[in-house]
Design a protein around this motif. Structure first.
Motif, PDB file in Angstrom:
ATOM      1  N   PRO A 255      -5.564  -3.287   8.387  1.00 34.59           N
ATOM      2  CA  PRO A 255      -6.261  -3.193   7.099  1.00 34.59           C
ATOM      3  C   PRO A 255      -5.720  -2.079   6.201  1.00 34.59           C
ATOM      4  N   TYR A 443     -15.203 -15.364   9.086  1.00 37.89           N
ATOM      5  CA  TYR A 443     -14.130 -14.820   8.257  1.00 37.89           C
ATOM      6  C   TYR A 443     -14.584 -14.673   6.802  1.00 37.89           C
ATOM      7  N   ARG A 444     -15.391 -15.610   6.329  1.00 37.60           N
ATOM      8  CA  ARG A 444     -15.916 -15.485   4.969  1.00 37.60           C
ATOM      9  C   ARG A 444     -16.798 -14.243   4.859  1.00 37.60           C
ATOM     10  N   ASP A 447     -14.433 -11.175   4.926  1.00 41.22           N
ATOM     11  CA  ASP A 447     -13.532 -11.095   3.774  1.00 41.22           C
ATOM     12  C   ASP A 447     -14.288 -10.817   2.485  1.00 41.22           C
ATOM     13  N   GLU A 448     -15.465 -11.386   2.336  1.00 41.11           N
ATOM     14  CA  GLU A 448     -16.245 -11.097   1.132  1.00 41.11           C
ATOM     15  C   GLU A 448     -16.803  -9.680   1.170  1.00 41.11           C
ATOM     16  N   ARG A 450     -15.066  -7.118   2.362  1.00 40.06           N
ATOM     17  CA  ARG A 450     -13.939  -6.312   1.888  1.00 40.06           C
ATOM     18  C   ARG A 450     -13.708  -6.497   0.397  1.00 40.06           C
ATOM     19  N   ALA A 451     -13.959  -7.707  -0.122  1.00 36.41           N
ATOM     20  CA  ALA A 451     -13.798  -7.938  -1.556  1.00 36.41           C
ATOM     21  C   ALA A 451     -14.822  -7.136  -2.355  1.00 36.41           C
ATOM     22  N   GLU A 471      -6.508 -12.491  13.858  1.00 34.68           N
ATOM     23  CA  GLU A 471      -7.385 -12.499  12.688  1.00 34.68           C
ATOM     24  C   GLU A 471      -8.260 -11.249  12.637  1.00 34.68           C
ATOM     25  N   ARG A 475      -8.251  -7.506  10.109  1.00 33.87           N
ATOM     26  CA  ARG A 475      -9.448  -7.135   9.353  1.00 33.87           C
ATOM     27  C   ARG A 475     -10.081  -5.831   9.827  1.00 33.87           C
TER      28      ARG A 475
END
Length: 669
Positions: A255, A443-444, A447-448, A450-451, A471, A475
């Motif tokens: 990351p 994963y969503r 990932d969201e 981190r967004a 994966e 992350r």
């Protein structure tokens, strides 16, 4: 770019079709397989389209889609080929393009089906891997499987956590100087099959998949399947190639923050659990500040949540932590303000990062959300495949992150989900759907996060290190590699495990750490066995330190010595990693050694352990990136300094008594 790597992959393409570093991706024969309504994926049943999405000095990104004859199912490959590394990778997506009707039946999805030519291989192929984490003293030890002609070697991960049995980095060695490393990106169950044909003219067949699969996609639905990262080794030994793998992982997979900088490993002090009241937590923080201990992160683990209840504060996390998982209200009996701001604000005021533990995928009885949404849970598993359930847990966790300005989000997972997924797949023509939906949702969720919080660091735990895969590595860091560390263990078994975890897995997992749980005060050998690129120190593990008693001056002095050295070692783990011995087993009669080197600083360290039952008094280790003609300033752990010629440092001669270690720092003059 005509390299040996490119030529080898071109040979693979000619035999079955995969992308090559030099020739570009060849989507006409994709490295995957599936059947759709009984017909295989090929050029006559699917329409292929290819786009190049980006090209940089480092990589080429391509997107290839295959659309079925009925216009519903779309198979998508997001492909990356790396210009400076012998690596290519892809991620497989399945999408229903129809918004009104489900797809036909998709079955036998193979995320990887590749031929590996063997005609130039003079020896029997051998498969190498590392044992996963099962809270045993032999966690992370190497395993080797010979694959003679006419046989198949299969590795399966059937419990639903990706590194429970094996670390999913599978090294197929074709000779002393050639081979392929298959890294699986899937945080659930997976299986891999390596078939060596009887005929010497036929290629070996490599198949990787989630497991049995048979399902329809709902209207508009998109689902992930395992991603694959494939390394090709040519012209170097397996040990030397581990440095290349580590360099790739550090440069492209771990990351980074919003500016693209590496998120460094952490050196953390922990309250042990959120069952401690605010003042006890602040006492630990004040001890660290007053004694100038070099910790950069304050860690609050499980036990801070749930309906109001009395808790026991002396043990780590308390005896009730598991009962309230899924009820993410702060326990107001322990934390009267109804939040964790008293400690979070104090940590930030001290200039440290604040870490908080969650287990969002599990839910016990009594969670308030079950009163209105019992469908959010199956067994004890929160249904991340249900968009409403996923939205609820996102709002809950993200709200806590925002309110407390959490710098390090720690995600745990203390159950085997595969039985729940299998029980959910009860309809006809449904196998593997619940797992695919859950992992896609996981994963969503990450990932969201981190967004929304681009500088946050994620920390990955699953009853220790049971979810280490490509994966999750991309992350999160991992700082609790095995639950075997919890409590004192016989002899040196926990400390040998610490050495093995660093040496054997750090090429794949650059930022990781061990816990000081069972380390006796004053035992430097034990301490440096578990210290890795990051470290976690829990004062209460030392006979209730700070929580039940004050530390002595001698204890504090020892902590200062150990953790100041750990802090000095930490930046070098952001450089190159050199294993100085072959992967180690759990036996106590070995030497174990590695080196961390910063080429940009022309400096680094090397550490060697002679284990307690080893009979070899001395070893010579060949260090990497040392200029034999230069002079180096060398400092021994303990204070002795000298100037050493590079040729002598390069052939590092280490003599030790049994159960001892040697640590040196070096810098080129």
């Amino acid at each position: 770019m005509k390299t040996l790597f490119g030529k080898l992959l071109l040979g693979l393409w000619l035999m079955g079709g995969i992308p090559t570093l030099g020739e570009g991706f060849t989507p006409e024969n994709p490295p995957i397989f599936l059947e759709y309504d009984g017909r295989p994926l090929n050029a006559t049943t699917f329409r292929m389209e290819k786009t190049v999405t980006a090209q940089t000095d480092a990589l080429v990104e391509q997107r290839v889609t295959y659309t079925a004859w009925d216009g519903k199912l779309q198979v998508r490959l997001d492909v990356r080929t790396y210009r400076k590394f012998p690596v290519w990778e892809y991620t497989l997506w399945l999408t229903n393009l129809s918004q009104e009707a489900p797809t036909g039946v998709v079955r036998d999805i193979q995320a990887c089906r590749l031929p590996v030519p063997l005609s130039q291989t003079p020896q029997t192929p051998t498969l190498y891997t590392i044992r996963g984490s099962q809270s045993r003293p032999d966690d992370f030890i190497p395993q080797m499987f010979s694959i003679p002609p006419g046989t198949t070697e299969s590795l399966t991960q059937s419990h639903g956590r990706s590194s429970n049995d094996w670390i999913p980095f599978l090294d197929l060695s074709l000779s002393e100087t050639s081979g392929m490393l298959f890294a699986i990106g899937w945080t659930g169950s997976w299986e891999a099959h390596f078939t060596h044909p009887s005929s010497p003219d036929d290629p070996m067949r490599v198949v990787v998949r989630m497991g049995d699969s048979r399902f329809r996609l709902a209207p508009g639905e998109s689902l992930r399947q395992p991603s694959m990262t494939i390394f090709t080794r040519q012209g170097m030994s397996r040990r030397a190639f581990q440095t290349v793998v580590h360099r790739f992982m550090r440069e492209h997979k771990v990351p980074r923050d919003a500016r693209g900088n590496l998120l460094p490993p952490i050196l953390a002090v922990t309250a042990g659990g959120g069952n401690k009241p605010p003042q006890k937590m602040r006492d630990i923080l004040e001890y660290v500040r007053e004694n100038r201990l070099p910790f950069d992160t304050y860690w609050v683990d499980a036990g801070w949540y749930g309906a109001p209840h009395e808790d026991e504060l002396n043990s780590n996390c308390g005896p009730h932590w598991w009962k309230y998982v899924g009820d993410w209200r702060v326990n107001t009996t322990t934390h009267p303000t109804g939040d964790l701001l008293p400690i979070a604000d104090a940590v930030h005021a001290a200039g440290m990062k604040f870490l908080l533990w969650f287990e969002p995928e599990r839910m016990m009885d009594g969670a308030p959300i079950l009163e209105t949404h019992p469908e959010f849970r199956h067994g004890n598993l929160v249904d991340f495949g249900n968009p409403e359930a996923l939205g609820w847990i996102q709002n809950t966790v993200y709200g806590m992150i925002e309110k407390h300005r959490i710098d390090v989000y720690r995600q745990d997972f203390n159950m085997d989900p595969r039985p729940v997924w299998d029980a959910m797949d009860q309809e006809a023509d449904v196998v593997g759907l619940a797992q695919a939906r859950h992992i896609t949702g996981l994963y969503r969720f990450l990932d969201e996060m981190r967004a929304r919080f681009p500088n946050i660091l994620l920390e990955n735990c699953a009853s220790g290190g049971r979810r280490i895969d490509m994966e999750m590595i991309s992350r999160a860091h991992t700082y609790c590699r095995s639950d075997y560390y919890i409590g004192r263990k016989p002899k040196d078994t926990a400390f040998l495990l610490g050495q093995n975890a660093t040496l054997n897995t750090l090429p794949f997992l650059p930022f990781q750490g061990g816990e000081s749980n069972g380390v006796p005060v004053g035992d430097d050998y034990a301490a440096f066995s578990v210290i890795s690129s990051g470290t976690v120190f829990t004062p209460s593990d030392f006979d209730g330190g700070i929580i039940r008693r004050a530390f002595t001056a001698d204890e504090t002095a020892w902590f200062q010595k150990i953790f100041t050295t750990a802090a000095r070692m930490k930046p070098f783990y952001m450089g190159d990693f050199y294993p100085l011995v072959e992967p180690c087993s759990a036996d106590d009669d070995l030497w174990c050694a590695w080196q961390a080197d910063r080429p940009d600083q022309q400096a680094g360290f090397a550490i060697a352990f002679r284990r307690g039952e080893n009979n070899e008094e001395a070893r010579v280790f060949q260090l990497g990136n040392i200029d034999p003609a230069a002079d180096y300033d060398v400092e021994e752990y303990g204070g002795e300094k000298s100037v050493v010629k590079g040729s002598a440092l390069q052939a590092w001669n280490v003599a030790l008594p049994p159960r001892a270690f040697r640590l040196i720092f070096y810098r080129k003059r």
